[in-house]
Design a protein around this motif. Structure first.
Motif, PDB file in Angstrom:
ATOM      1  N   VAL A 227       0.876  -1.173   0.000  1.00  0.00           N
ATOM      2  CA  VAL A 227       0.000   0.000   0.000  1.00  0.00           C
ATOM      3  C   VAL A 227       0.909   1.218   0.000  1.00  0.00           C
ATOM      4  N   TYR A 228       0.902   1.961  -1.098  1.00  0.00           N
ATOM      5  CA  TYR A 228       1.870   3.048  -1.258  1.00  0.00           C
ATOM      6  C   TYR A 228       1.451   4.303  -0.501  1.00  0.00           C
ATOM      7  N   GLY A 229       0.185   4.654  -0.554  1.00  0.00           N
ATOM      8  CA  GLY A 229      -0.316   5.786   0.210  1.00  0.00           C
ATOM      9  C   GLY A 229       0.497   7.041  -0.002  1.00  0.00           C
ATOM     10  N   LYS A 230       0.640   7.814   1.071  1.00  0.00           N
ATOM     11  CA  LYS A 230       1.386   9.071   0.996  1.00  0.00           C
ATOM     12  C   LYS A 230       2.457   9.177   2.075  1.00  0.00           C
ATOM     13  N   GLU A 231       2.695   8.064   2.760  1.00  0.00           N
ATOM     14  CA  GLU A 231       3.697   8.088   3.818  1.00  0.00           C
ATOM     15  C   GLU A 231       5.085   7.847   3.230  1.00  0.00           C
ATOM     16  N   LEU A 232       6.102   8.028   4.057  1.00  0.00           N
ATOM     17  CA  LEU A 232       7.481   7.861   3.598  1.00  0.00           C
ATOM     18  C   LEU A 232       7.763   6.416   3.211  1.00  0.00           C
ATOM     19  N   TYR A 233       7.239   5.495   4.012  1.00  0.00           N
ATOM     20  CA  TYR A 233       7.427   4.073   3.725  1.00  0.00           C
ATOM     21  C   TYR A 233       6.077   3.423   3.410  1.00  0.00           C
ATOM     22  N   PRO A 234       6.013   2.610   2.342  1.00  0.00           N
ATOM     23  CA  PRO A 234       4.771   1.876   2.075  1.00  0.00           C
ATOM     24  C   PRO A 234       4.496   0.871   3.185  1.00  0.00           C
ATOM     25  N   SER A 235       3.232   0.510   3.330  1.00  0.00           N
ATOM     26  CA  SER A 235       2.844  -0.542   4.271  1.00  0.00           C
ATOM     27  C   SER A 235       2.400  -1.753   3.465  1.00  0.00           C
ATOM     28  N   GLN A 236       2.104  -2.832   4.166  1.00  0.00           N
ATOM     29  CA  GLN A 236       1.627  -4.033   3.497  1.00  0.00           C
ATOM     30  C   GLN A 236       0.269  -4.443   4.041  1.00  0.00           C
ATOM     31  N   TYR A 237      -0.607  -4.835   3.117  1.00  0.00           N
ATOM     32  CA  TYR A 237      -1.902  -5.378   3.508  1.00  0.00           C
ATOM     33  C   TYR A 237      -1.860  -6.875   3.257  1.00  0.00           C
ATOM     34  N   GLU A 238      -2.142  -7.654   4.292  1.00  0.00           N
ATOM     35  CA  GLU A 238      -2.054  -9.110   4.193  1.00  0.00           C
ATOM     36  C   GLU A 238      -3.423  -9.736   4.462  1.00  0.00           C
ATOM     37  N   PHE A 239      -3.802 -10.670   3.623  1.00  0.00           N
ATOM     38  CA  PHE A 239      -5.074 -11.358   3.812  1.00  0.00           C
ATOM     39  C   PHE A 239      -4.968 -12.766   3.242  1.00  0.00           C
ATOM     40  N   LYS A 240      -5.873 -13.617   3.689  1.00  0.00           N
ATOM     41  CA  LYS A 240      -5.875 -15.015   3.264  1.00  0.00           C
ATOM     42  C   LYS A 240      -6.559 -15.134   1.900  1.00  0.00           C
ATOM     43  N   TYR A 241      -5.865 -15.757   0.974  1.00  0.00           N
ATOM     44  CA  TYR A 241      -6.381 -15.883  -0.392  1.00  0.00           C
ATOM     45  C   TYR A 241      -5.987 -17.259  -0.927  1.00  0.00           C
ATOM     46  N   PRO A 242      -6.944 -18.199  -1.005  1.00  0.00           N
ATOM     47  CA  PRO A 242      -6.609 -19.530  -1.537  1.00  0.00           C
ATOM     48  C   PRO A 242      -6.605 -19.535  -3.067  1.00  0.00           C
ATOM     49  N   LYS A 243      -5.442 -19.662  -3.655  1.00  0.00           N
ATOM     50  CA  LYS A 243      -5.370 -19.768  -5.111  1.00  0.00           C
ATOM     51  C   LYS A 243      -5.732 -21.184  -5.535  1.00  0.00           C
ATOM     52  N   ALA A 244      -5.937 -21.351  -6.829  1.00  0.00           N
ATOM     53  CA  ALA A 244      -6.362 -22.652  -7.361  1.00  0.00           C
ATOM     54  C   ALA A 244      -5.443 -23.764  -6.876  1.00  0.00           C
ATOM     55  N   GLY A 245      -6.028 -24.810  -6.320  1.00  0.00           N
ATOM     56  CA  GLY A 245      -5.271 -25.968  -5.859  1.00  0.00           C
ATOM     57  C   GLY A 245      -4.703 -25.840  -4.472  1.00  0.00           C
ATOM     58  N   GLU A 246      -4.851 -24.670  -3.833  1.00  0.00           N
ATOM     59  CA  GLU A 246      -4.282 -24.449  -2.501  1.00  0.00           C
ATOM     60  C   GLU A 246      -5.311 -24.708  -1.401  1.00  0.00           C
ATOM     61  N   LYS A 247      -4.861 -24.629  -0.165  1.00  0.00           N
ATOM     62  CA  LYS A 247      -5.701 -24.942   0.999  1.00  0.00           C
ATOM     63  C   LYS A 247      -6.814 -23.908   1.165  1.00  0.00           C
ATOM     64  N   ASN A 248      -8.044 -24.384   1.335  1.00  0.00           N
ATOM     65  CA  ASN A 248      -9.184 -23.531   1.652  1.00  0.00           C
ATOM     66  C   ASN A 248      -9.378 -23.452   3.164  1.00  0.00           C
ATOM     67  N   SER A 249     -10.219 -22.513   3.575  1.00  0.00           N
ATOM     68  CA  SER A 249     -10.622 -22.473   4.980  1.00  0.00           C
ATOM     69  C   SER A 249     -11.361 -23.758   5.347  1.00  0.00           C
ATOM     70  N   ASP A 250     -11.167 -24.195   6.576  1.00  0.00           N
ATOM     71  CA  ASP A 250     -11.996 -25.262   7.128  1.00  0.00           C
ATOM     72  C   ASP A 250     -13.258 -24.599   7.683  1.00  0.00           C
ATOM     73  N   VAL A 251     -14.404 -24.942   7.098  1.00  0.00           N
ATOM     74  CA  VAL A 251     -15.660 -24.288   7.463  1.00  0.00           C
ATOM     75  C   VAL A 251     -16.533 -25.273   8.230  1.00  0.00           C
TER      76      VAL A 251
END
Length: 721
Positions: A227-251
């Motif tokens: 996340v580039y925003g307007k600050e001196l250093y960019p930040s990172q946004y992290e979230f769970k994303y199961p791509k094709a063939g990868e582990k899904n949430s246990d529901v």
């Protein structure tokens, strides 16, 4: 009429025509909303069947109100609530009635999370006392009235809470919620995006049980975005994303007893996904839909929340996949309405409370596109379908025995309905390629149009003032299939001249771009290009919707094969028409459409001289599990299906002009797709153009962003086509 007056009349008429022909659409007009049509926001029928409510916005005072109208007269009878009368609420963005209509839930300060999810400040408004109560001090998700209107359940920080509206007390239902680990009561990213729901808890009819889903996403791979925003250093946004063939949430499925304050587990056999839960008319029975990972084996369970017993009442399988819908509806005796493609077309079925089929209500070589409801009074089902042709929509009613069908709409185009609670009236939303959206009051008995509510004549007059030629609808035979097509020609079209052709498509499974309906932003851009001498064409190829399951599902395991073949061949066929310049054919698309346009200029480099891809998937290996595997199974099972149709593997075939556009904040189709495409093109030593929009999501909007984007797209078209 004397000669002078006749001459003056003719002069004015010709001048008006010339003005209309020369008045040009501008991008500034399009993206400032100059072509916006008037609508009826948040239209809800009231229980008495005689009145309806609408959310209105007063631009002068910048306030909102929920107003009540009479069906018979269409006159406003009452303002139920206005933000002008509320302390601390400048305006609200949505409203929801309690079941008994004694209270309203008002949403303010909504902050988007992903495509469908938001955090907001919510208030309960008591209609009788006019008292306003804030549900929680913090921003919360998905607040929902209990059926008896004494409580509101909501989610905060991945946990479920219940607020009593009688004494103001708050009960915490779950306590294990944790970011990027455990979610209670709302869905994870991939469920929200691909199963299209956020609230994952449901009240029973007695208001004493809540069934809910718990997502354990702790083992799902994590995706991060700068996340580039307007600050001196960019930040990172992290979230769970199961791509094709990868582990899904246990529901898992659970139930909370409001009286004893106890949580219990509910078991529903083996599954990968739980895409829907819904309490039946029996307060002890919750209906649960489950799917396997391939999404071609669906079970509908009835689970008893007291005994914890569950049984399968409906089981469907398909060679390809089964679509999840919101059409499951329970009647008073707990029999239920269901829609299915099991006979090759989407139709309405009626089952008894044990799951035994009572009747297939609709049938024929056409699709039901919406289920509106059931009237117990006259035992009729109300629905929308494409019986008049796949680019049209009409509203019908039919008896539960499948007889006595009535067509309730008469105007050719796209019709959709909102029925009164007693099914005596419906408000019809109609539009076509020559008529902007209009709302009319109609009789549900025979469809008779009683009154016009909104006609958008001003929008029609504005459109007509540009001298634009509306879309022309036709079909084109491509690769042995009759495909729907529209064409936009310049107003001064001359069949003896040759014009460059610019194709637009989306082409995703079950989608539709060619429909007889009024226009959106992309259409106005296309009209602008037509004014500047381009012919714009759209063809819905194989894999698109509303022409039966076989036509839609032919692309199974081969996304980007038949769809691309159809676009290339359609362009080749059209290029043979005398008025099309076969050396100047371009194509563009967004998302799946960007995947398509990329493949088209690579695999069809002898046909297309230019392509634009906005936010494209460039390999289905990068996309999410639920969507991708529904059509492709997993990469481990179908490697060739993924790779043989990936633009990444054909970068060396680029011959024409190619523009690649992406937002770095795209949580849906990650910018990784474009970065990998860029690298392949660079290593193939292919010249191309590209644009990156910092921190913009899949829609690439905000401030002047859309204006800037479409200015770039327009310039690219004019320079290369």
């Amino acid at each position: 009429m004397n000669k002078y007056r006749a001459f003056l009349f003719a002069f004015v008429a010709v001048s008006a025509q010339l003005f209309a022909q020369t008045k040009q659409i501008t991008l500034e007009e399009i993206w400032s909303g100059a072509f916006r049509t008037e609508g009826m926001d948040e239209l809800n029928s009231l229980q008495n069947g005689k009145q309806y409510a609408v959310l209105n916005f007063d631009r002068a005072s910048r306030s909102t109100s929920v107003d009540k109208y009479d069906y018979k007269t269409l006159e406003k009878t009452e303002t139920i609530v206005s933000s002008k009368d509320l302390d601390g609420v400048n305006y609200f963005l949505s409203y929801e009635f309690s079941a008994d209509e004694s209270k309203l839930l008002l949403a303010a300060d909504l902050q988007p999370i992903f495509r469908h999810s938001t955090l907001g400040v919510y208030f309960v408004y008591d209609v009788a006392t006019k008292k306003l109560t804030r549900v929680a001090d913090e921003h919360i998700q998905e607040p929902t009235f209990s059926p008896d209107a004494t409580k509101v359940a909501y989610v905060k920080d991945n946990n479920i809470y219940i607020k009593s509206l009688t004494d103001g007390s708050v009960t915490q239902v779950t306590a294990d919620g944790k970011n990027n680990a455990i979610i209670n009561g709302v869905t994870d990213w991939v469920y929200e995006e691909e199963f299209a729901f956020v609230r994952a808890f449901e009240w029973n009819k007695a208001s004493n049980r809540i069934a809910y889903l718990k997502f354990d996403e702790s083992e799902v791979p994590e995706f991060s975005m700068d996340v580039y925003g307007k600050e001196l250093y960019p930040s990172q946004y992290e979230f769970k994303y199961p791509k094709a063939g990868e582990k899904n949430s246990d529901v898992t499925l659970h139930v909370y007893n409001v009286d004893t304050k106890e949580n219990s587990d509910l078991s529903v056999g083996s599954y990968e996904y739980i895409p829907r839960i819904e309490f039946t008319e029996d307060p002890a029975i919750v209906a649960v839909q489950t799917l396997n990972r391939h999404q071609n084996d669906l079970n509908l369970y009835f689970c008893n929340v007291d005994t914890k017993e569950s049984k399968v009442v409906l089981h469907e399988t398909d060679k390809a996949y089964i679509d999840v819908t919101d059409n499951l509806t329970f009647l008073e005796d707990n029999s239920f309405i269901w829609t299915s493609e099991k006979d090759g077309y989407n139709h309405i079925y009626w089952y008894d409370a044990t799951g035994k089929l009572k009747n297939q209500i609709t049938e024929g070589p056409w699709e039901v596109t919406a289920y509106y409801g059931y009237s117990a009074k006259d035992k009729r089902i109300y629905y929308q379908s494409v019986e008049e042709g796949s680019i049209y929509r009409d509203v019908y009613s039919i008896k539960t025995n499948g007889k006595g069908k009535k067509k309730l709409t008469s105007k050719k185009g796209t019709n959709s309905a909102t029925f009164s609670a007693d099914f005596s009236y419906f408000i019809n939303n109609y539009s076509s390629a020559t008529t902007p959206t209009m709302y009319t009051l109609n009789s549900a008995k025979d469809g008779e149009e009683l009154k016009v509510i909104v006609d958008n004549k001003a929008a029609k007059q504005k459109f007509d003032s540009y001298g634009i030629t509306p879309k022309e609808y036709s079909t084109i035979t491509v690769n042995g299939n009759e495909l729907n097509m529209y064409m936009i020609k310049p107003a001064d079209f001359d069949a003896t001249k040759k014009y460059p052709m610019f194709m637009y498509q989306y082409s995703g499974p079950g989608s539709q771009e060619v429909s007889d309906s009024w226009y959106g932003y992309n259409d106005y851009w296309h009209f602008m290009l037509a004014q500047q001498g381009y012919i714009v064409v759209c063809v819905d190829g194989r894999g698109t919707g509303f022409k039966g399951a076989a036509f839609k599902k032919v692309t199974q395991k081969e996304l980007g094969k038949f769809e691309v073949e159809d676009q290339i061949e359609a362009a080749r066929i059209l290029g043979k028409r005398n008025y099309i310049d076969a050396d100047r054919i371009g194509i563009w698309g967004w998302s799946f459409g960007g995947f398509m346009s990329s493949n088209c200029i690579l695999k069809g480099n002898d046909v297309f001289s230019m392509a634009i891809a906005v936010a494209p998937v460039t390999s289905w290996r990068f996309y999410d599990s639920v969507y991708t595997e529904r059509y492709m199974t997993t990469p481990q099972e179908n490697a060739s299906g993924y790779d043989d149709n990936s633009p990444l593997n054909f970068a060396d075939q680029l011959e024409g002009a190619y523009l690649l556009v992406h937002g770095t904040g795209d949580d849906n189709v990650h910018v990784q797709n474009s970065m990998r495409m860029i690298e392949e093109l660079v290593q193939a030593n292919k010249q191309f153009d590209w644009a990156i929009y910092p921190d913009k999501n899949h829609g690439i909007y905000g401030g002047n962003t859309r204006l800037h984007l479409f200015t770039k797209l327009t310039n690219f078209v004019k320079e290369n086509l």
